[in-house]
Design a protein around this motif. Structure first.
Motif, PDB file in Angstrom:
ATOM      1  N   TYR A  41     -14.980   4.991  -0.254  1.00 60.02           N
ATOM      2  CA  TYR A  41     -13.591   4.660  -0.588  1.00 60.02           C
ATOM      3  C   TYR A  41     -13.541   4.074  -1.995  1.00 60.02           C
ATOM      4  O   TYR A  41     -13.205   2.904  -2.197  1.00 60.02           O
ATOM      5  CB  TYR A  41     -13.025   3.666   0.431  1.00 60.02           C
ATOM      6  N   ASP A  46      -8.186   6.682  -1.434  1.00 55.13           N
ATOM      7  CA  ASP A  46      -9.083   6.789  -0.281  1.00 55.13           C
ATOM      8  C   ASP A  46      -8.878   5.621   0.686  1.00 55.13           C
ATOM      9  O   ASP A  46      -8.866   5.807   1.905  1.00 55.13           O
ATOM     10  CB  ASP A  46     -10.541   6.806  -0.754  1.00 55.13           C
ATOM     11  N   ASN A 319     -10.585  11.523   6.316  1.00 51.83           N
ATOM     12  CA  ASN A 319     -11.694  10.944   5.556  1.00 51.83           C
ATOM     13  C   ASN A 319     -12.915  11.850   5.672  1.00 51.83           C
ATOM     14  O   ASN A 319     -13.882  11.524   6.375  1.00 51.83           O
ATOM     15  CB  ASN A 319     -12.019   9.539   6.080  1.00 51.83           C
TER      16      ASN A 319
END
Length: 525
Positions: A41, A46, A319
């Motif tokens: 991230y 993100d 993700n």
């Protein structure tokens, strides 16, 4: 307090081999999680996708913590790992204090120490000082791991102190429990029960309005909100609570008889029950409590993992970088997730098997094995009794995990067939678990004095290979040394019986060699 400083030096010497592993484990958890989270991230977008994916997932929040932590990358690290690090540190503190207080009285070593110029309160004071130093080391190492990976210094310092605060609280709680109960196993069981309750209260509070989290030491540490709020005042709750617990422990220490507890043990029957007719029955009677605890714990863990199975595909779709850490990558994320969780549970089942078979060594060194072996019971039968608990018990706890995960996952996807499916998947990992147990039997037969160290090193090795092999770039031969590397990752992969049979045969050979070693050596050495 006379003699407390000398006892502390003695305790530090005794813990020089075991304590560093606790410290290393807590540090590695933070180090690896911080590195991976910052790689996954690395942009605000993100992190925002992550918040959308799991911010409304009740099961994930219950397992991890309050969603406010997801406001920054440092907070995301805390969200993922703080609860688990807190459990590790709490267990470390529990064993440190319990081993040097109640366990010493139970074995009679404390009486020898008390015959010297040692005050009544000195062992308790030294044990608490030892736990305090260990938690201070944890705070420093966690701070170094977090700040060293690029997280803000202030938040890293708060994180280290928050983790140590949990350990100090449970050290004080163990000191109190050591005055209440008359044996170490009861002390550990009571403190572990409070630790489990603390985790449940924290989870219920995070899912709800947050009120129940304030009843949990783990909740206090998370409510400091490192990196997202940096609240320092919740740290005060730990020393205040610990001071009250220690004061109660000192008061009870002055009121009880040496070697006794406030809760006396129940008197046994005048004659043995028919259920204790042989060595097998005795082994099961001795270990039934731990078996029930492990089975319930893994069953609840399976329910927790299974309850988020239906949302896992959407989470990894949002993700995709995270999915690369699953076996099989993004090809079949649900089966990859299930394979990963069952693999982790098999490591826990192996830990149960190791703890169970090492009870044999404890019976031997404490002298309790001699009265058993003085009867018509042979060494082979005596070992077989405890081995039956380790093998059947590890099967039960692994099966309980599979049933729990299958039940929870089946309910979320409305498919009752997931219960037998995941139960069978869990049993596929059983030969690898039994091989670890067989390795302990081999060590008990030929190298009993270092058997405990070898056993836990084997479990830790398998855990490192399973969790961090790719992150650490371990070579292939290192990975293949783990028996779990030869187990098909079902349900992601097709089940192949050949590697399972080979692992089973190796386990049988190790067990036979351990039997031979036990028959040749002296008991108690």
């Amino acid at each position: 307090m006379t003699g407390a400083l000398g006892l502390l030096r003695f305790m530090l010497r005794r813990e020089r081999a075991g304590l560093p592993w606790w410290l290393l484990g807590a540090t590695l958890l933070v180090l690896v999680q911080s590195t991976q989270s910052q790689n996954l991230y690395d942009t605000p977008e993100d992190l925002e996708r992550l918040r959308r994916s799991i911010g409304g997932n009740t099961a994930v929040i219950a397992m991890s913590g309050p969603t406010r932590l997801l406001d920054s990358i440092g907070g995301e690290v805390v969200f993922e790992i703080l609860g688990f690090v807190a459990i590790v540190v709490a267990l470390m503190s529990m064993f440190l204090v319990g081993r040097h207080t109640r366990a010493e009285e139970e074995t009679g070593r404390a009486e020898l120490l008390r015959s010297a110029r040692v005050g009544r309160q000195a062992p308790l004071a030294a044990a608490l000082a030892l736990a305090g130093l260990a938690n201070l080391a944890v705070a420093v190492l966690v701070f170094a791991a977090a700040a060293g990976t690029g997280l803000p210094v202030a938040g890293s310092l708060l994180l280290g102190l928050a983790v140590a605060a949990v350990g100090i609280t449970f050290a004080a709680l163990t000191a109190l429990a050591a005055q209440v109960f008359s044996n170490a196993r009861a002390v550990y069981g009571a403190v572990a029960l409070v630790l489990g309750a603390a985790y449940v209260l924290r989870a219920a509070g995070d899912v709800g309005d947050g009120g129940l989290s304030w009843a949990s030491p783990i909740g206090w540490s998370q409510r400091t909100f490192p990196y997202t709020g940096d609240r320092w005042w919740p740290l005060l709750l730990a020393p205040v609570t610990s001071a009250v617990l220690v004061a109660a422990a000192v008061t009870l220490l002055g009121r009880r008889d040496f070697g006794a507890g406030l809760v006396p043990p129940r008197p046994g029957r005048p004659a043995a029950s028919p259920a204790l007719r042989n060595a097998y029955a005795l082994a099961w009677r001795l270990q039934r409590g731990s078996l029930v605890g492990w089975a319930v714990g893994l069953g609840l863990l399976g329910v927790a993992y299974g309850s988020i199975g239906d949302t896992i595909e959407q989470y990894f779709r949002d993700n995709p970088e995270v999915a690369e850490f699953l076996p099989g990558g993004t090809a079949d994320v649900v089966d990859a997730y299930l394979a990963l969780t069952v693999g982790l549970s098999s490591l826990l089942a192996a830990a149960y098997g190791v703890a169970t078979i090492l009870r044999l060594r404890a019976e031997e060194t404490s002298g309790r094995a001699e009265p058993v072996l003085a009867t018509a019971t042979g060494r082979g039968t005596w070992l077989a009794g405890h081995l039956s608990v380790a093998l059947a018990g590890s099967t039960l706890v692994l099966l309980t995990f599979g049933l729990g995960e299958g039940l929870a996952y089946g309910m979320t996807v409305a498919d009752a067939g997931q219960v037998p499916r995941l139960a069978a998947v869990a049993l596929a990992y059983l030969p690898a678990v039994w091989l670890i147990v067989a390795l302990v039997v081999l060590a008990l037969g030929w190298a009993p004095r270092v058997s405990a160290a070898l056993a836990w090193v084997a479990v830790g090795y398998c855990a490192v290979v399973a969790l961090f092999a790719e992150s650490f770039g371990l070579p292939g031969w290192v990975q293949r040394a783990s028996p779990f590397a030869h187990t098909p990752q079902v349900p992601l992969e097709d089940l192949s019986l050949t590697p399972l049979l080979v692992v089973g045969l190796v386990a049988a050979a190790f067990t036979a060699a351990g039997y031979a070693g036990l028959r040749r050596r002296d008991i108690g050495y």
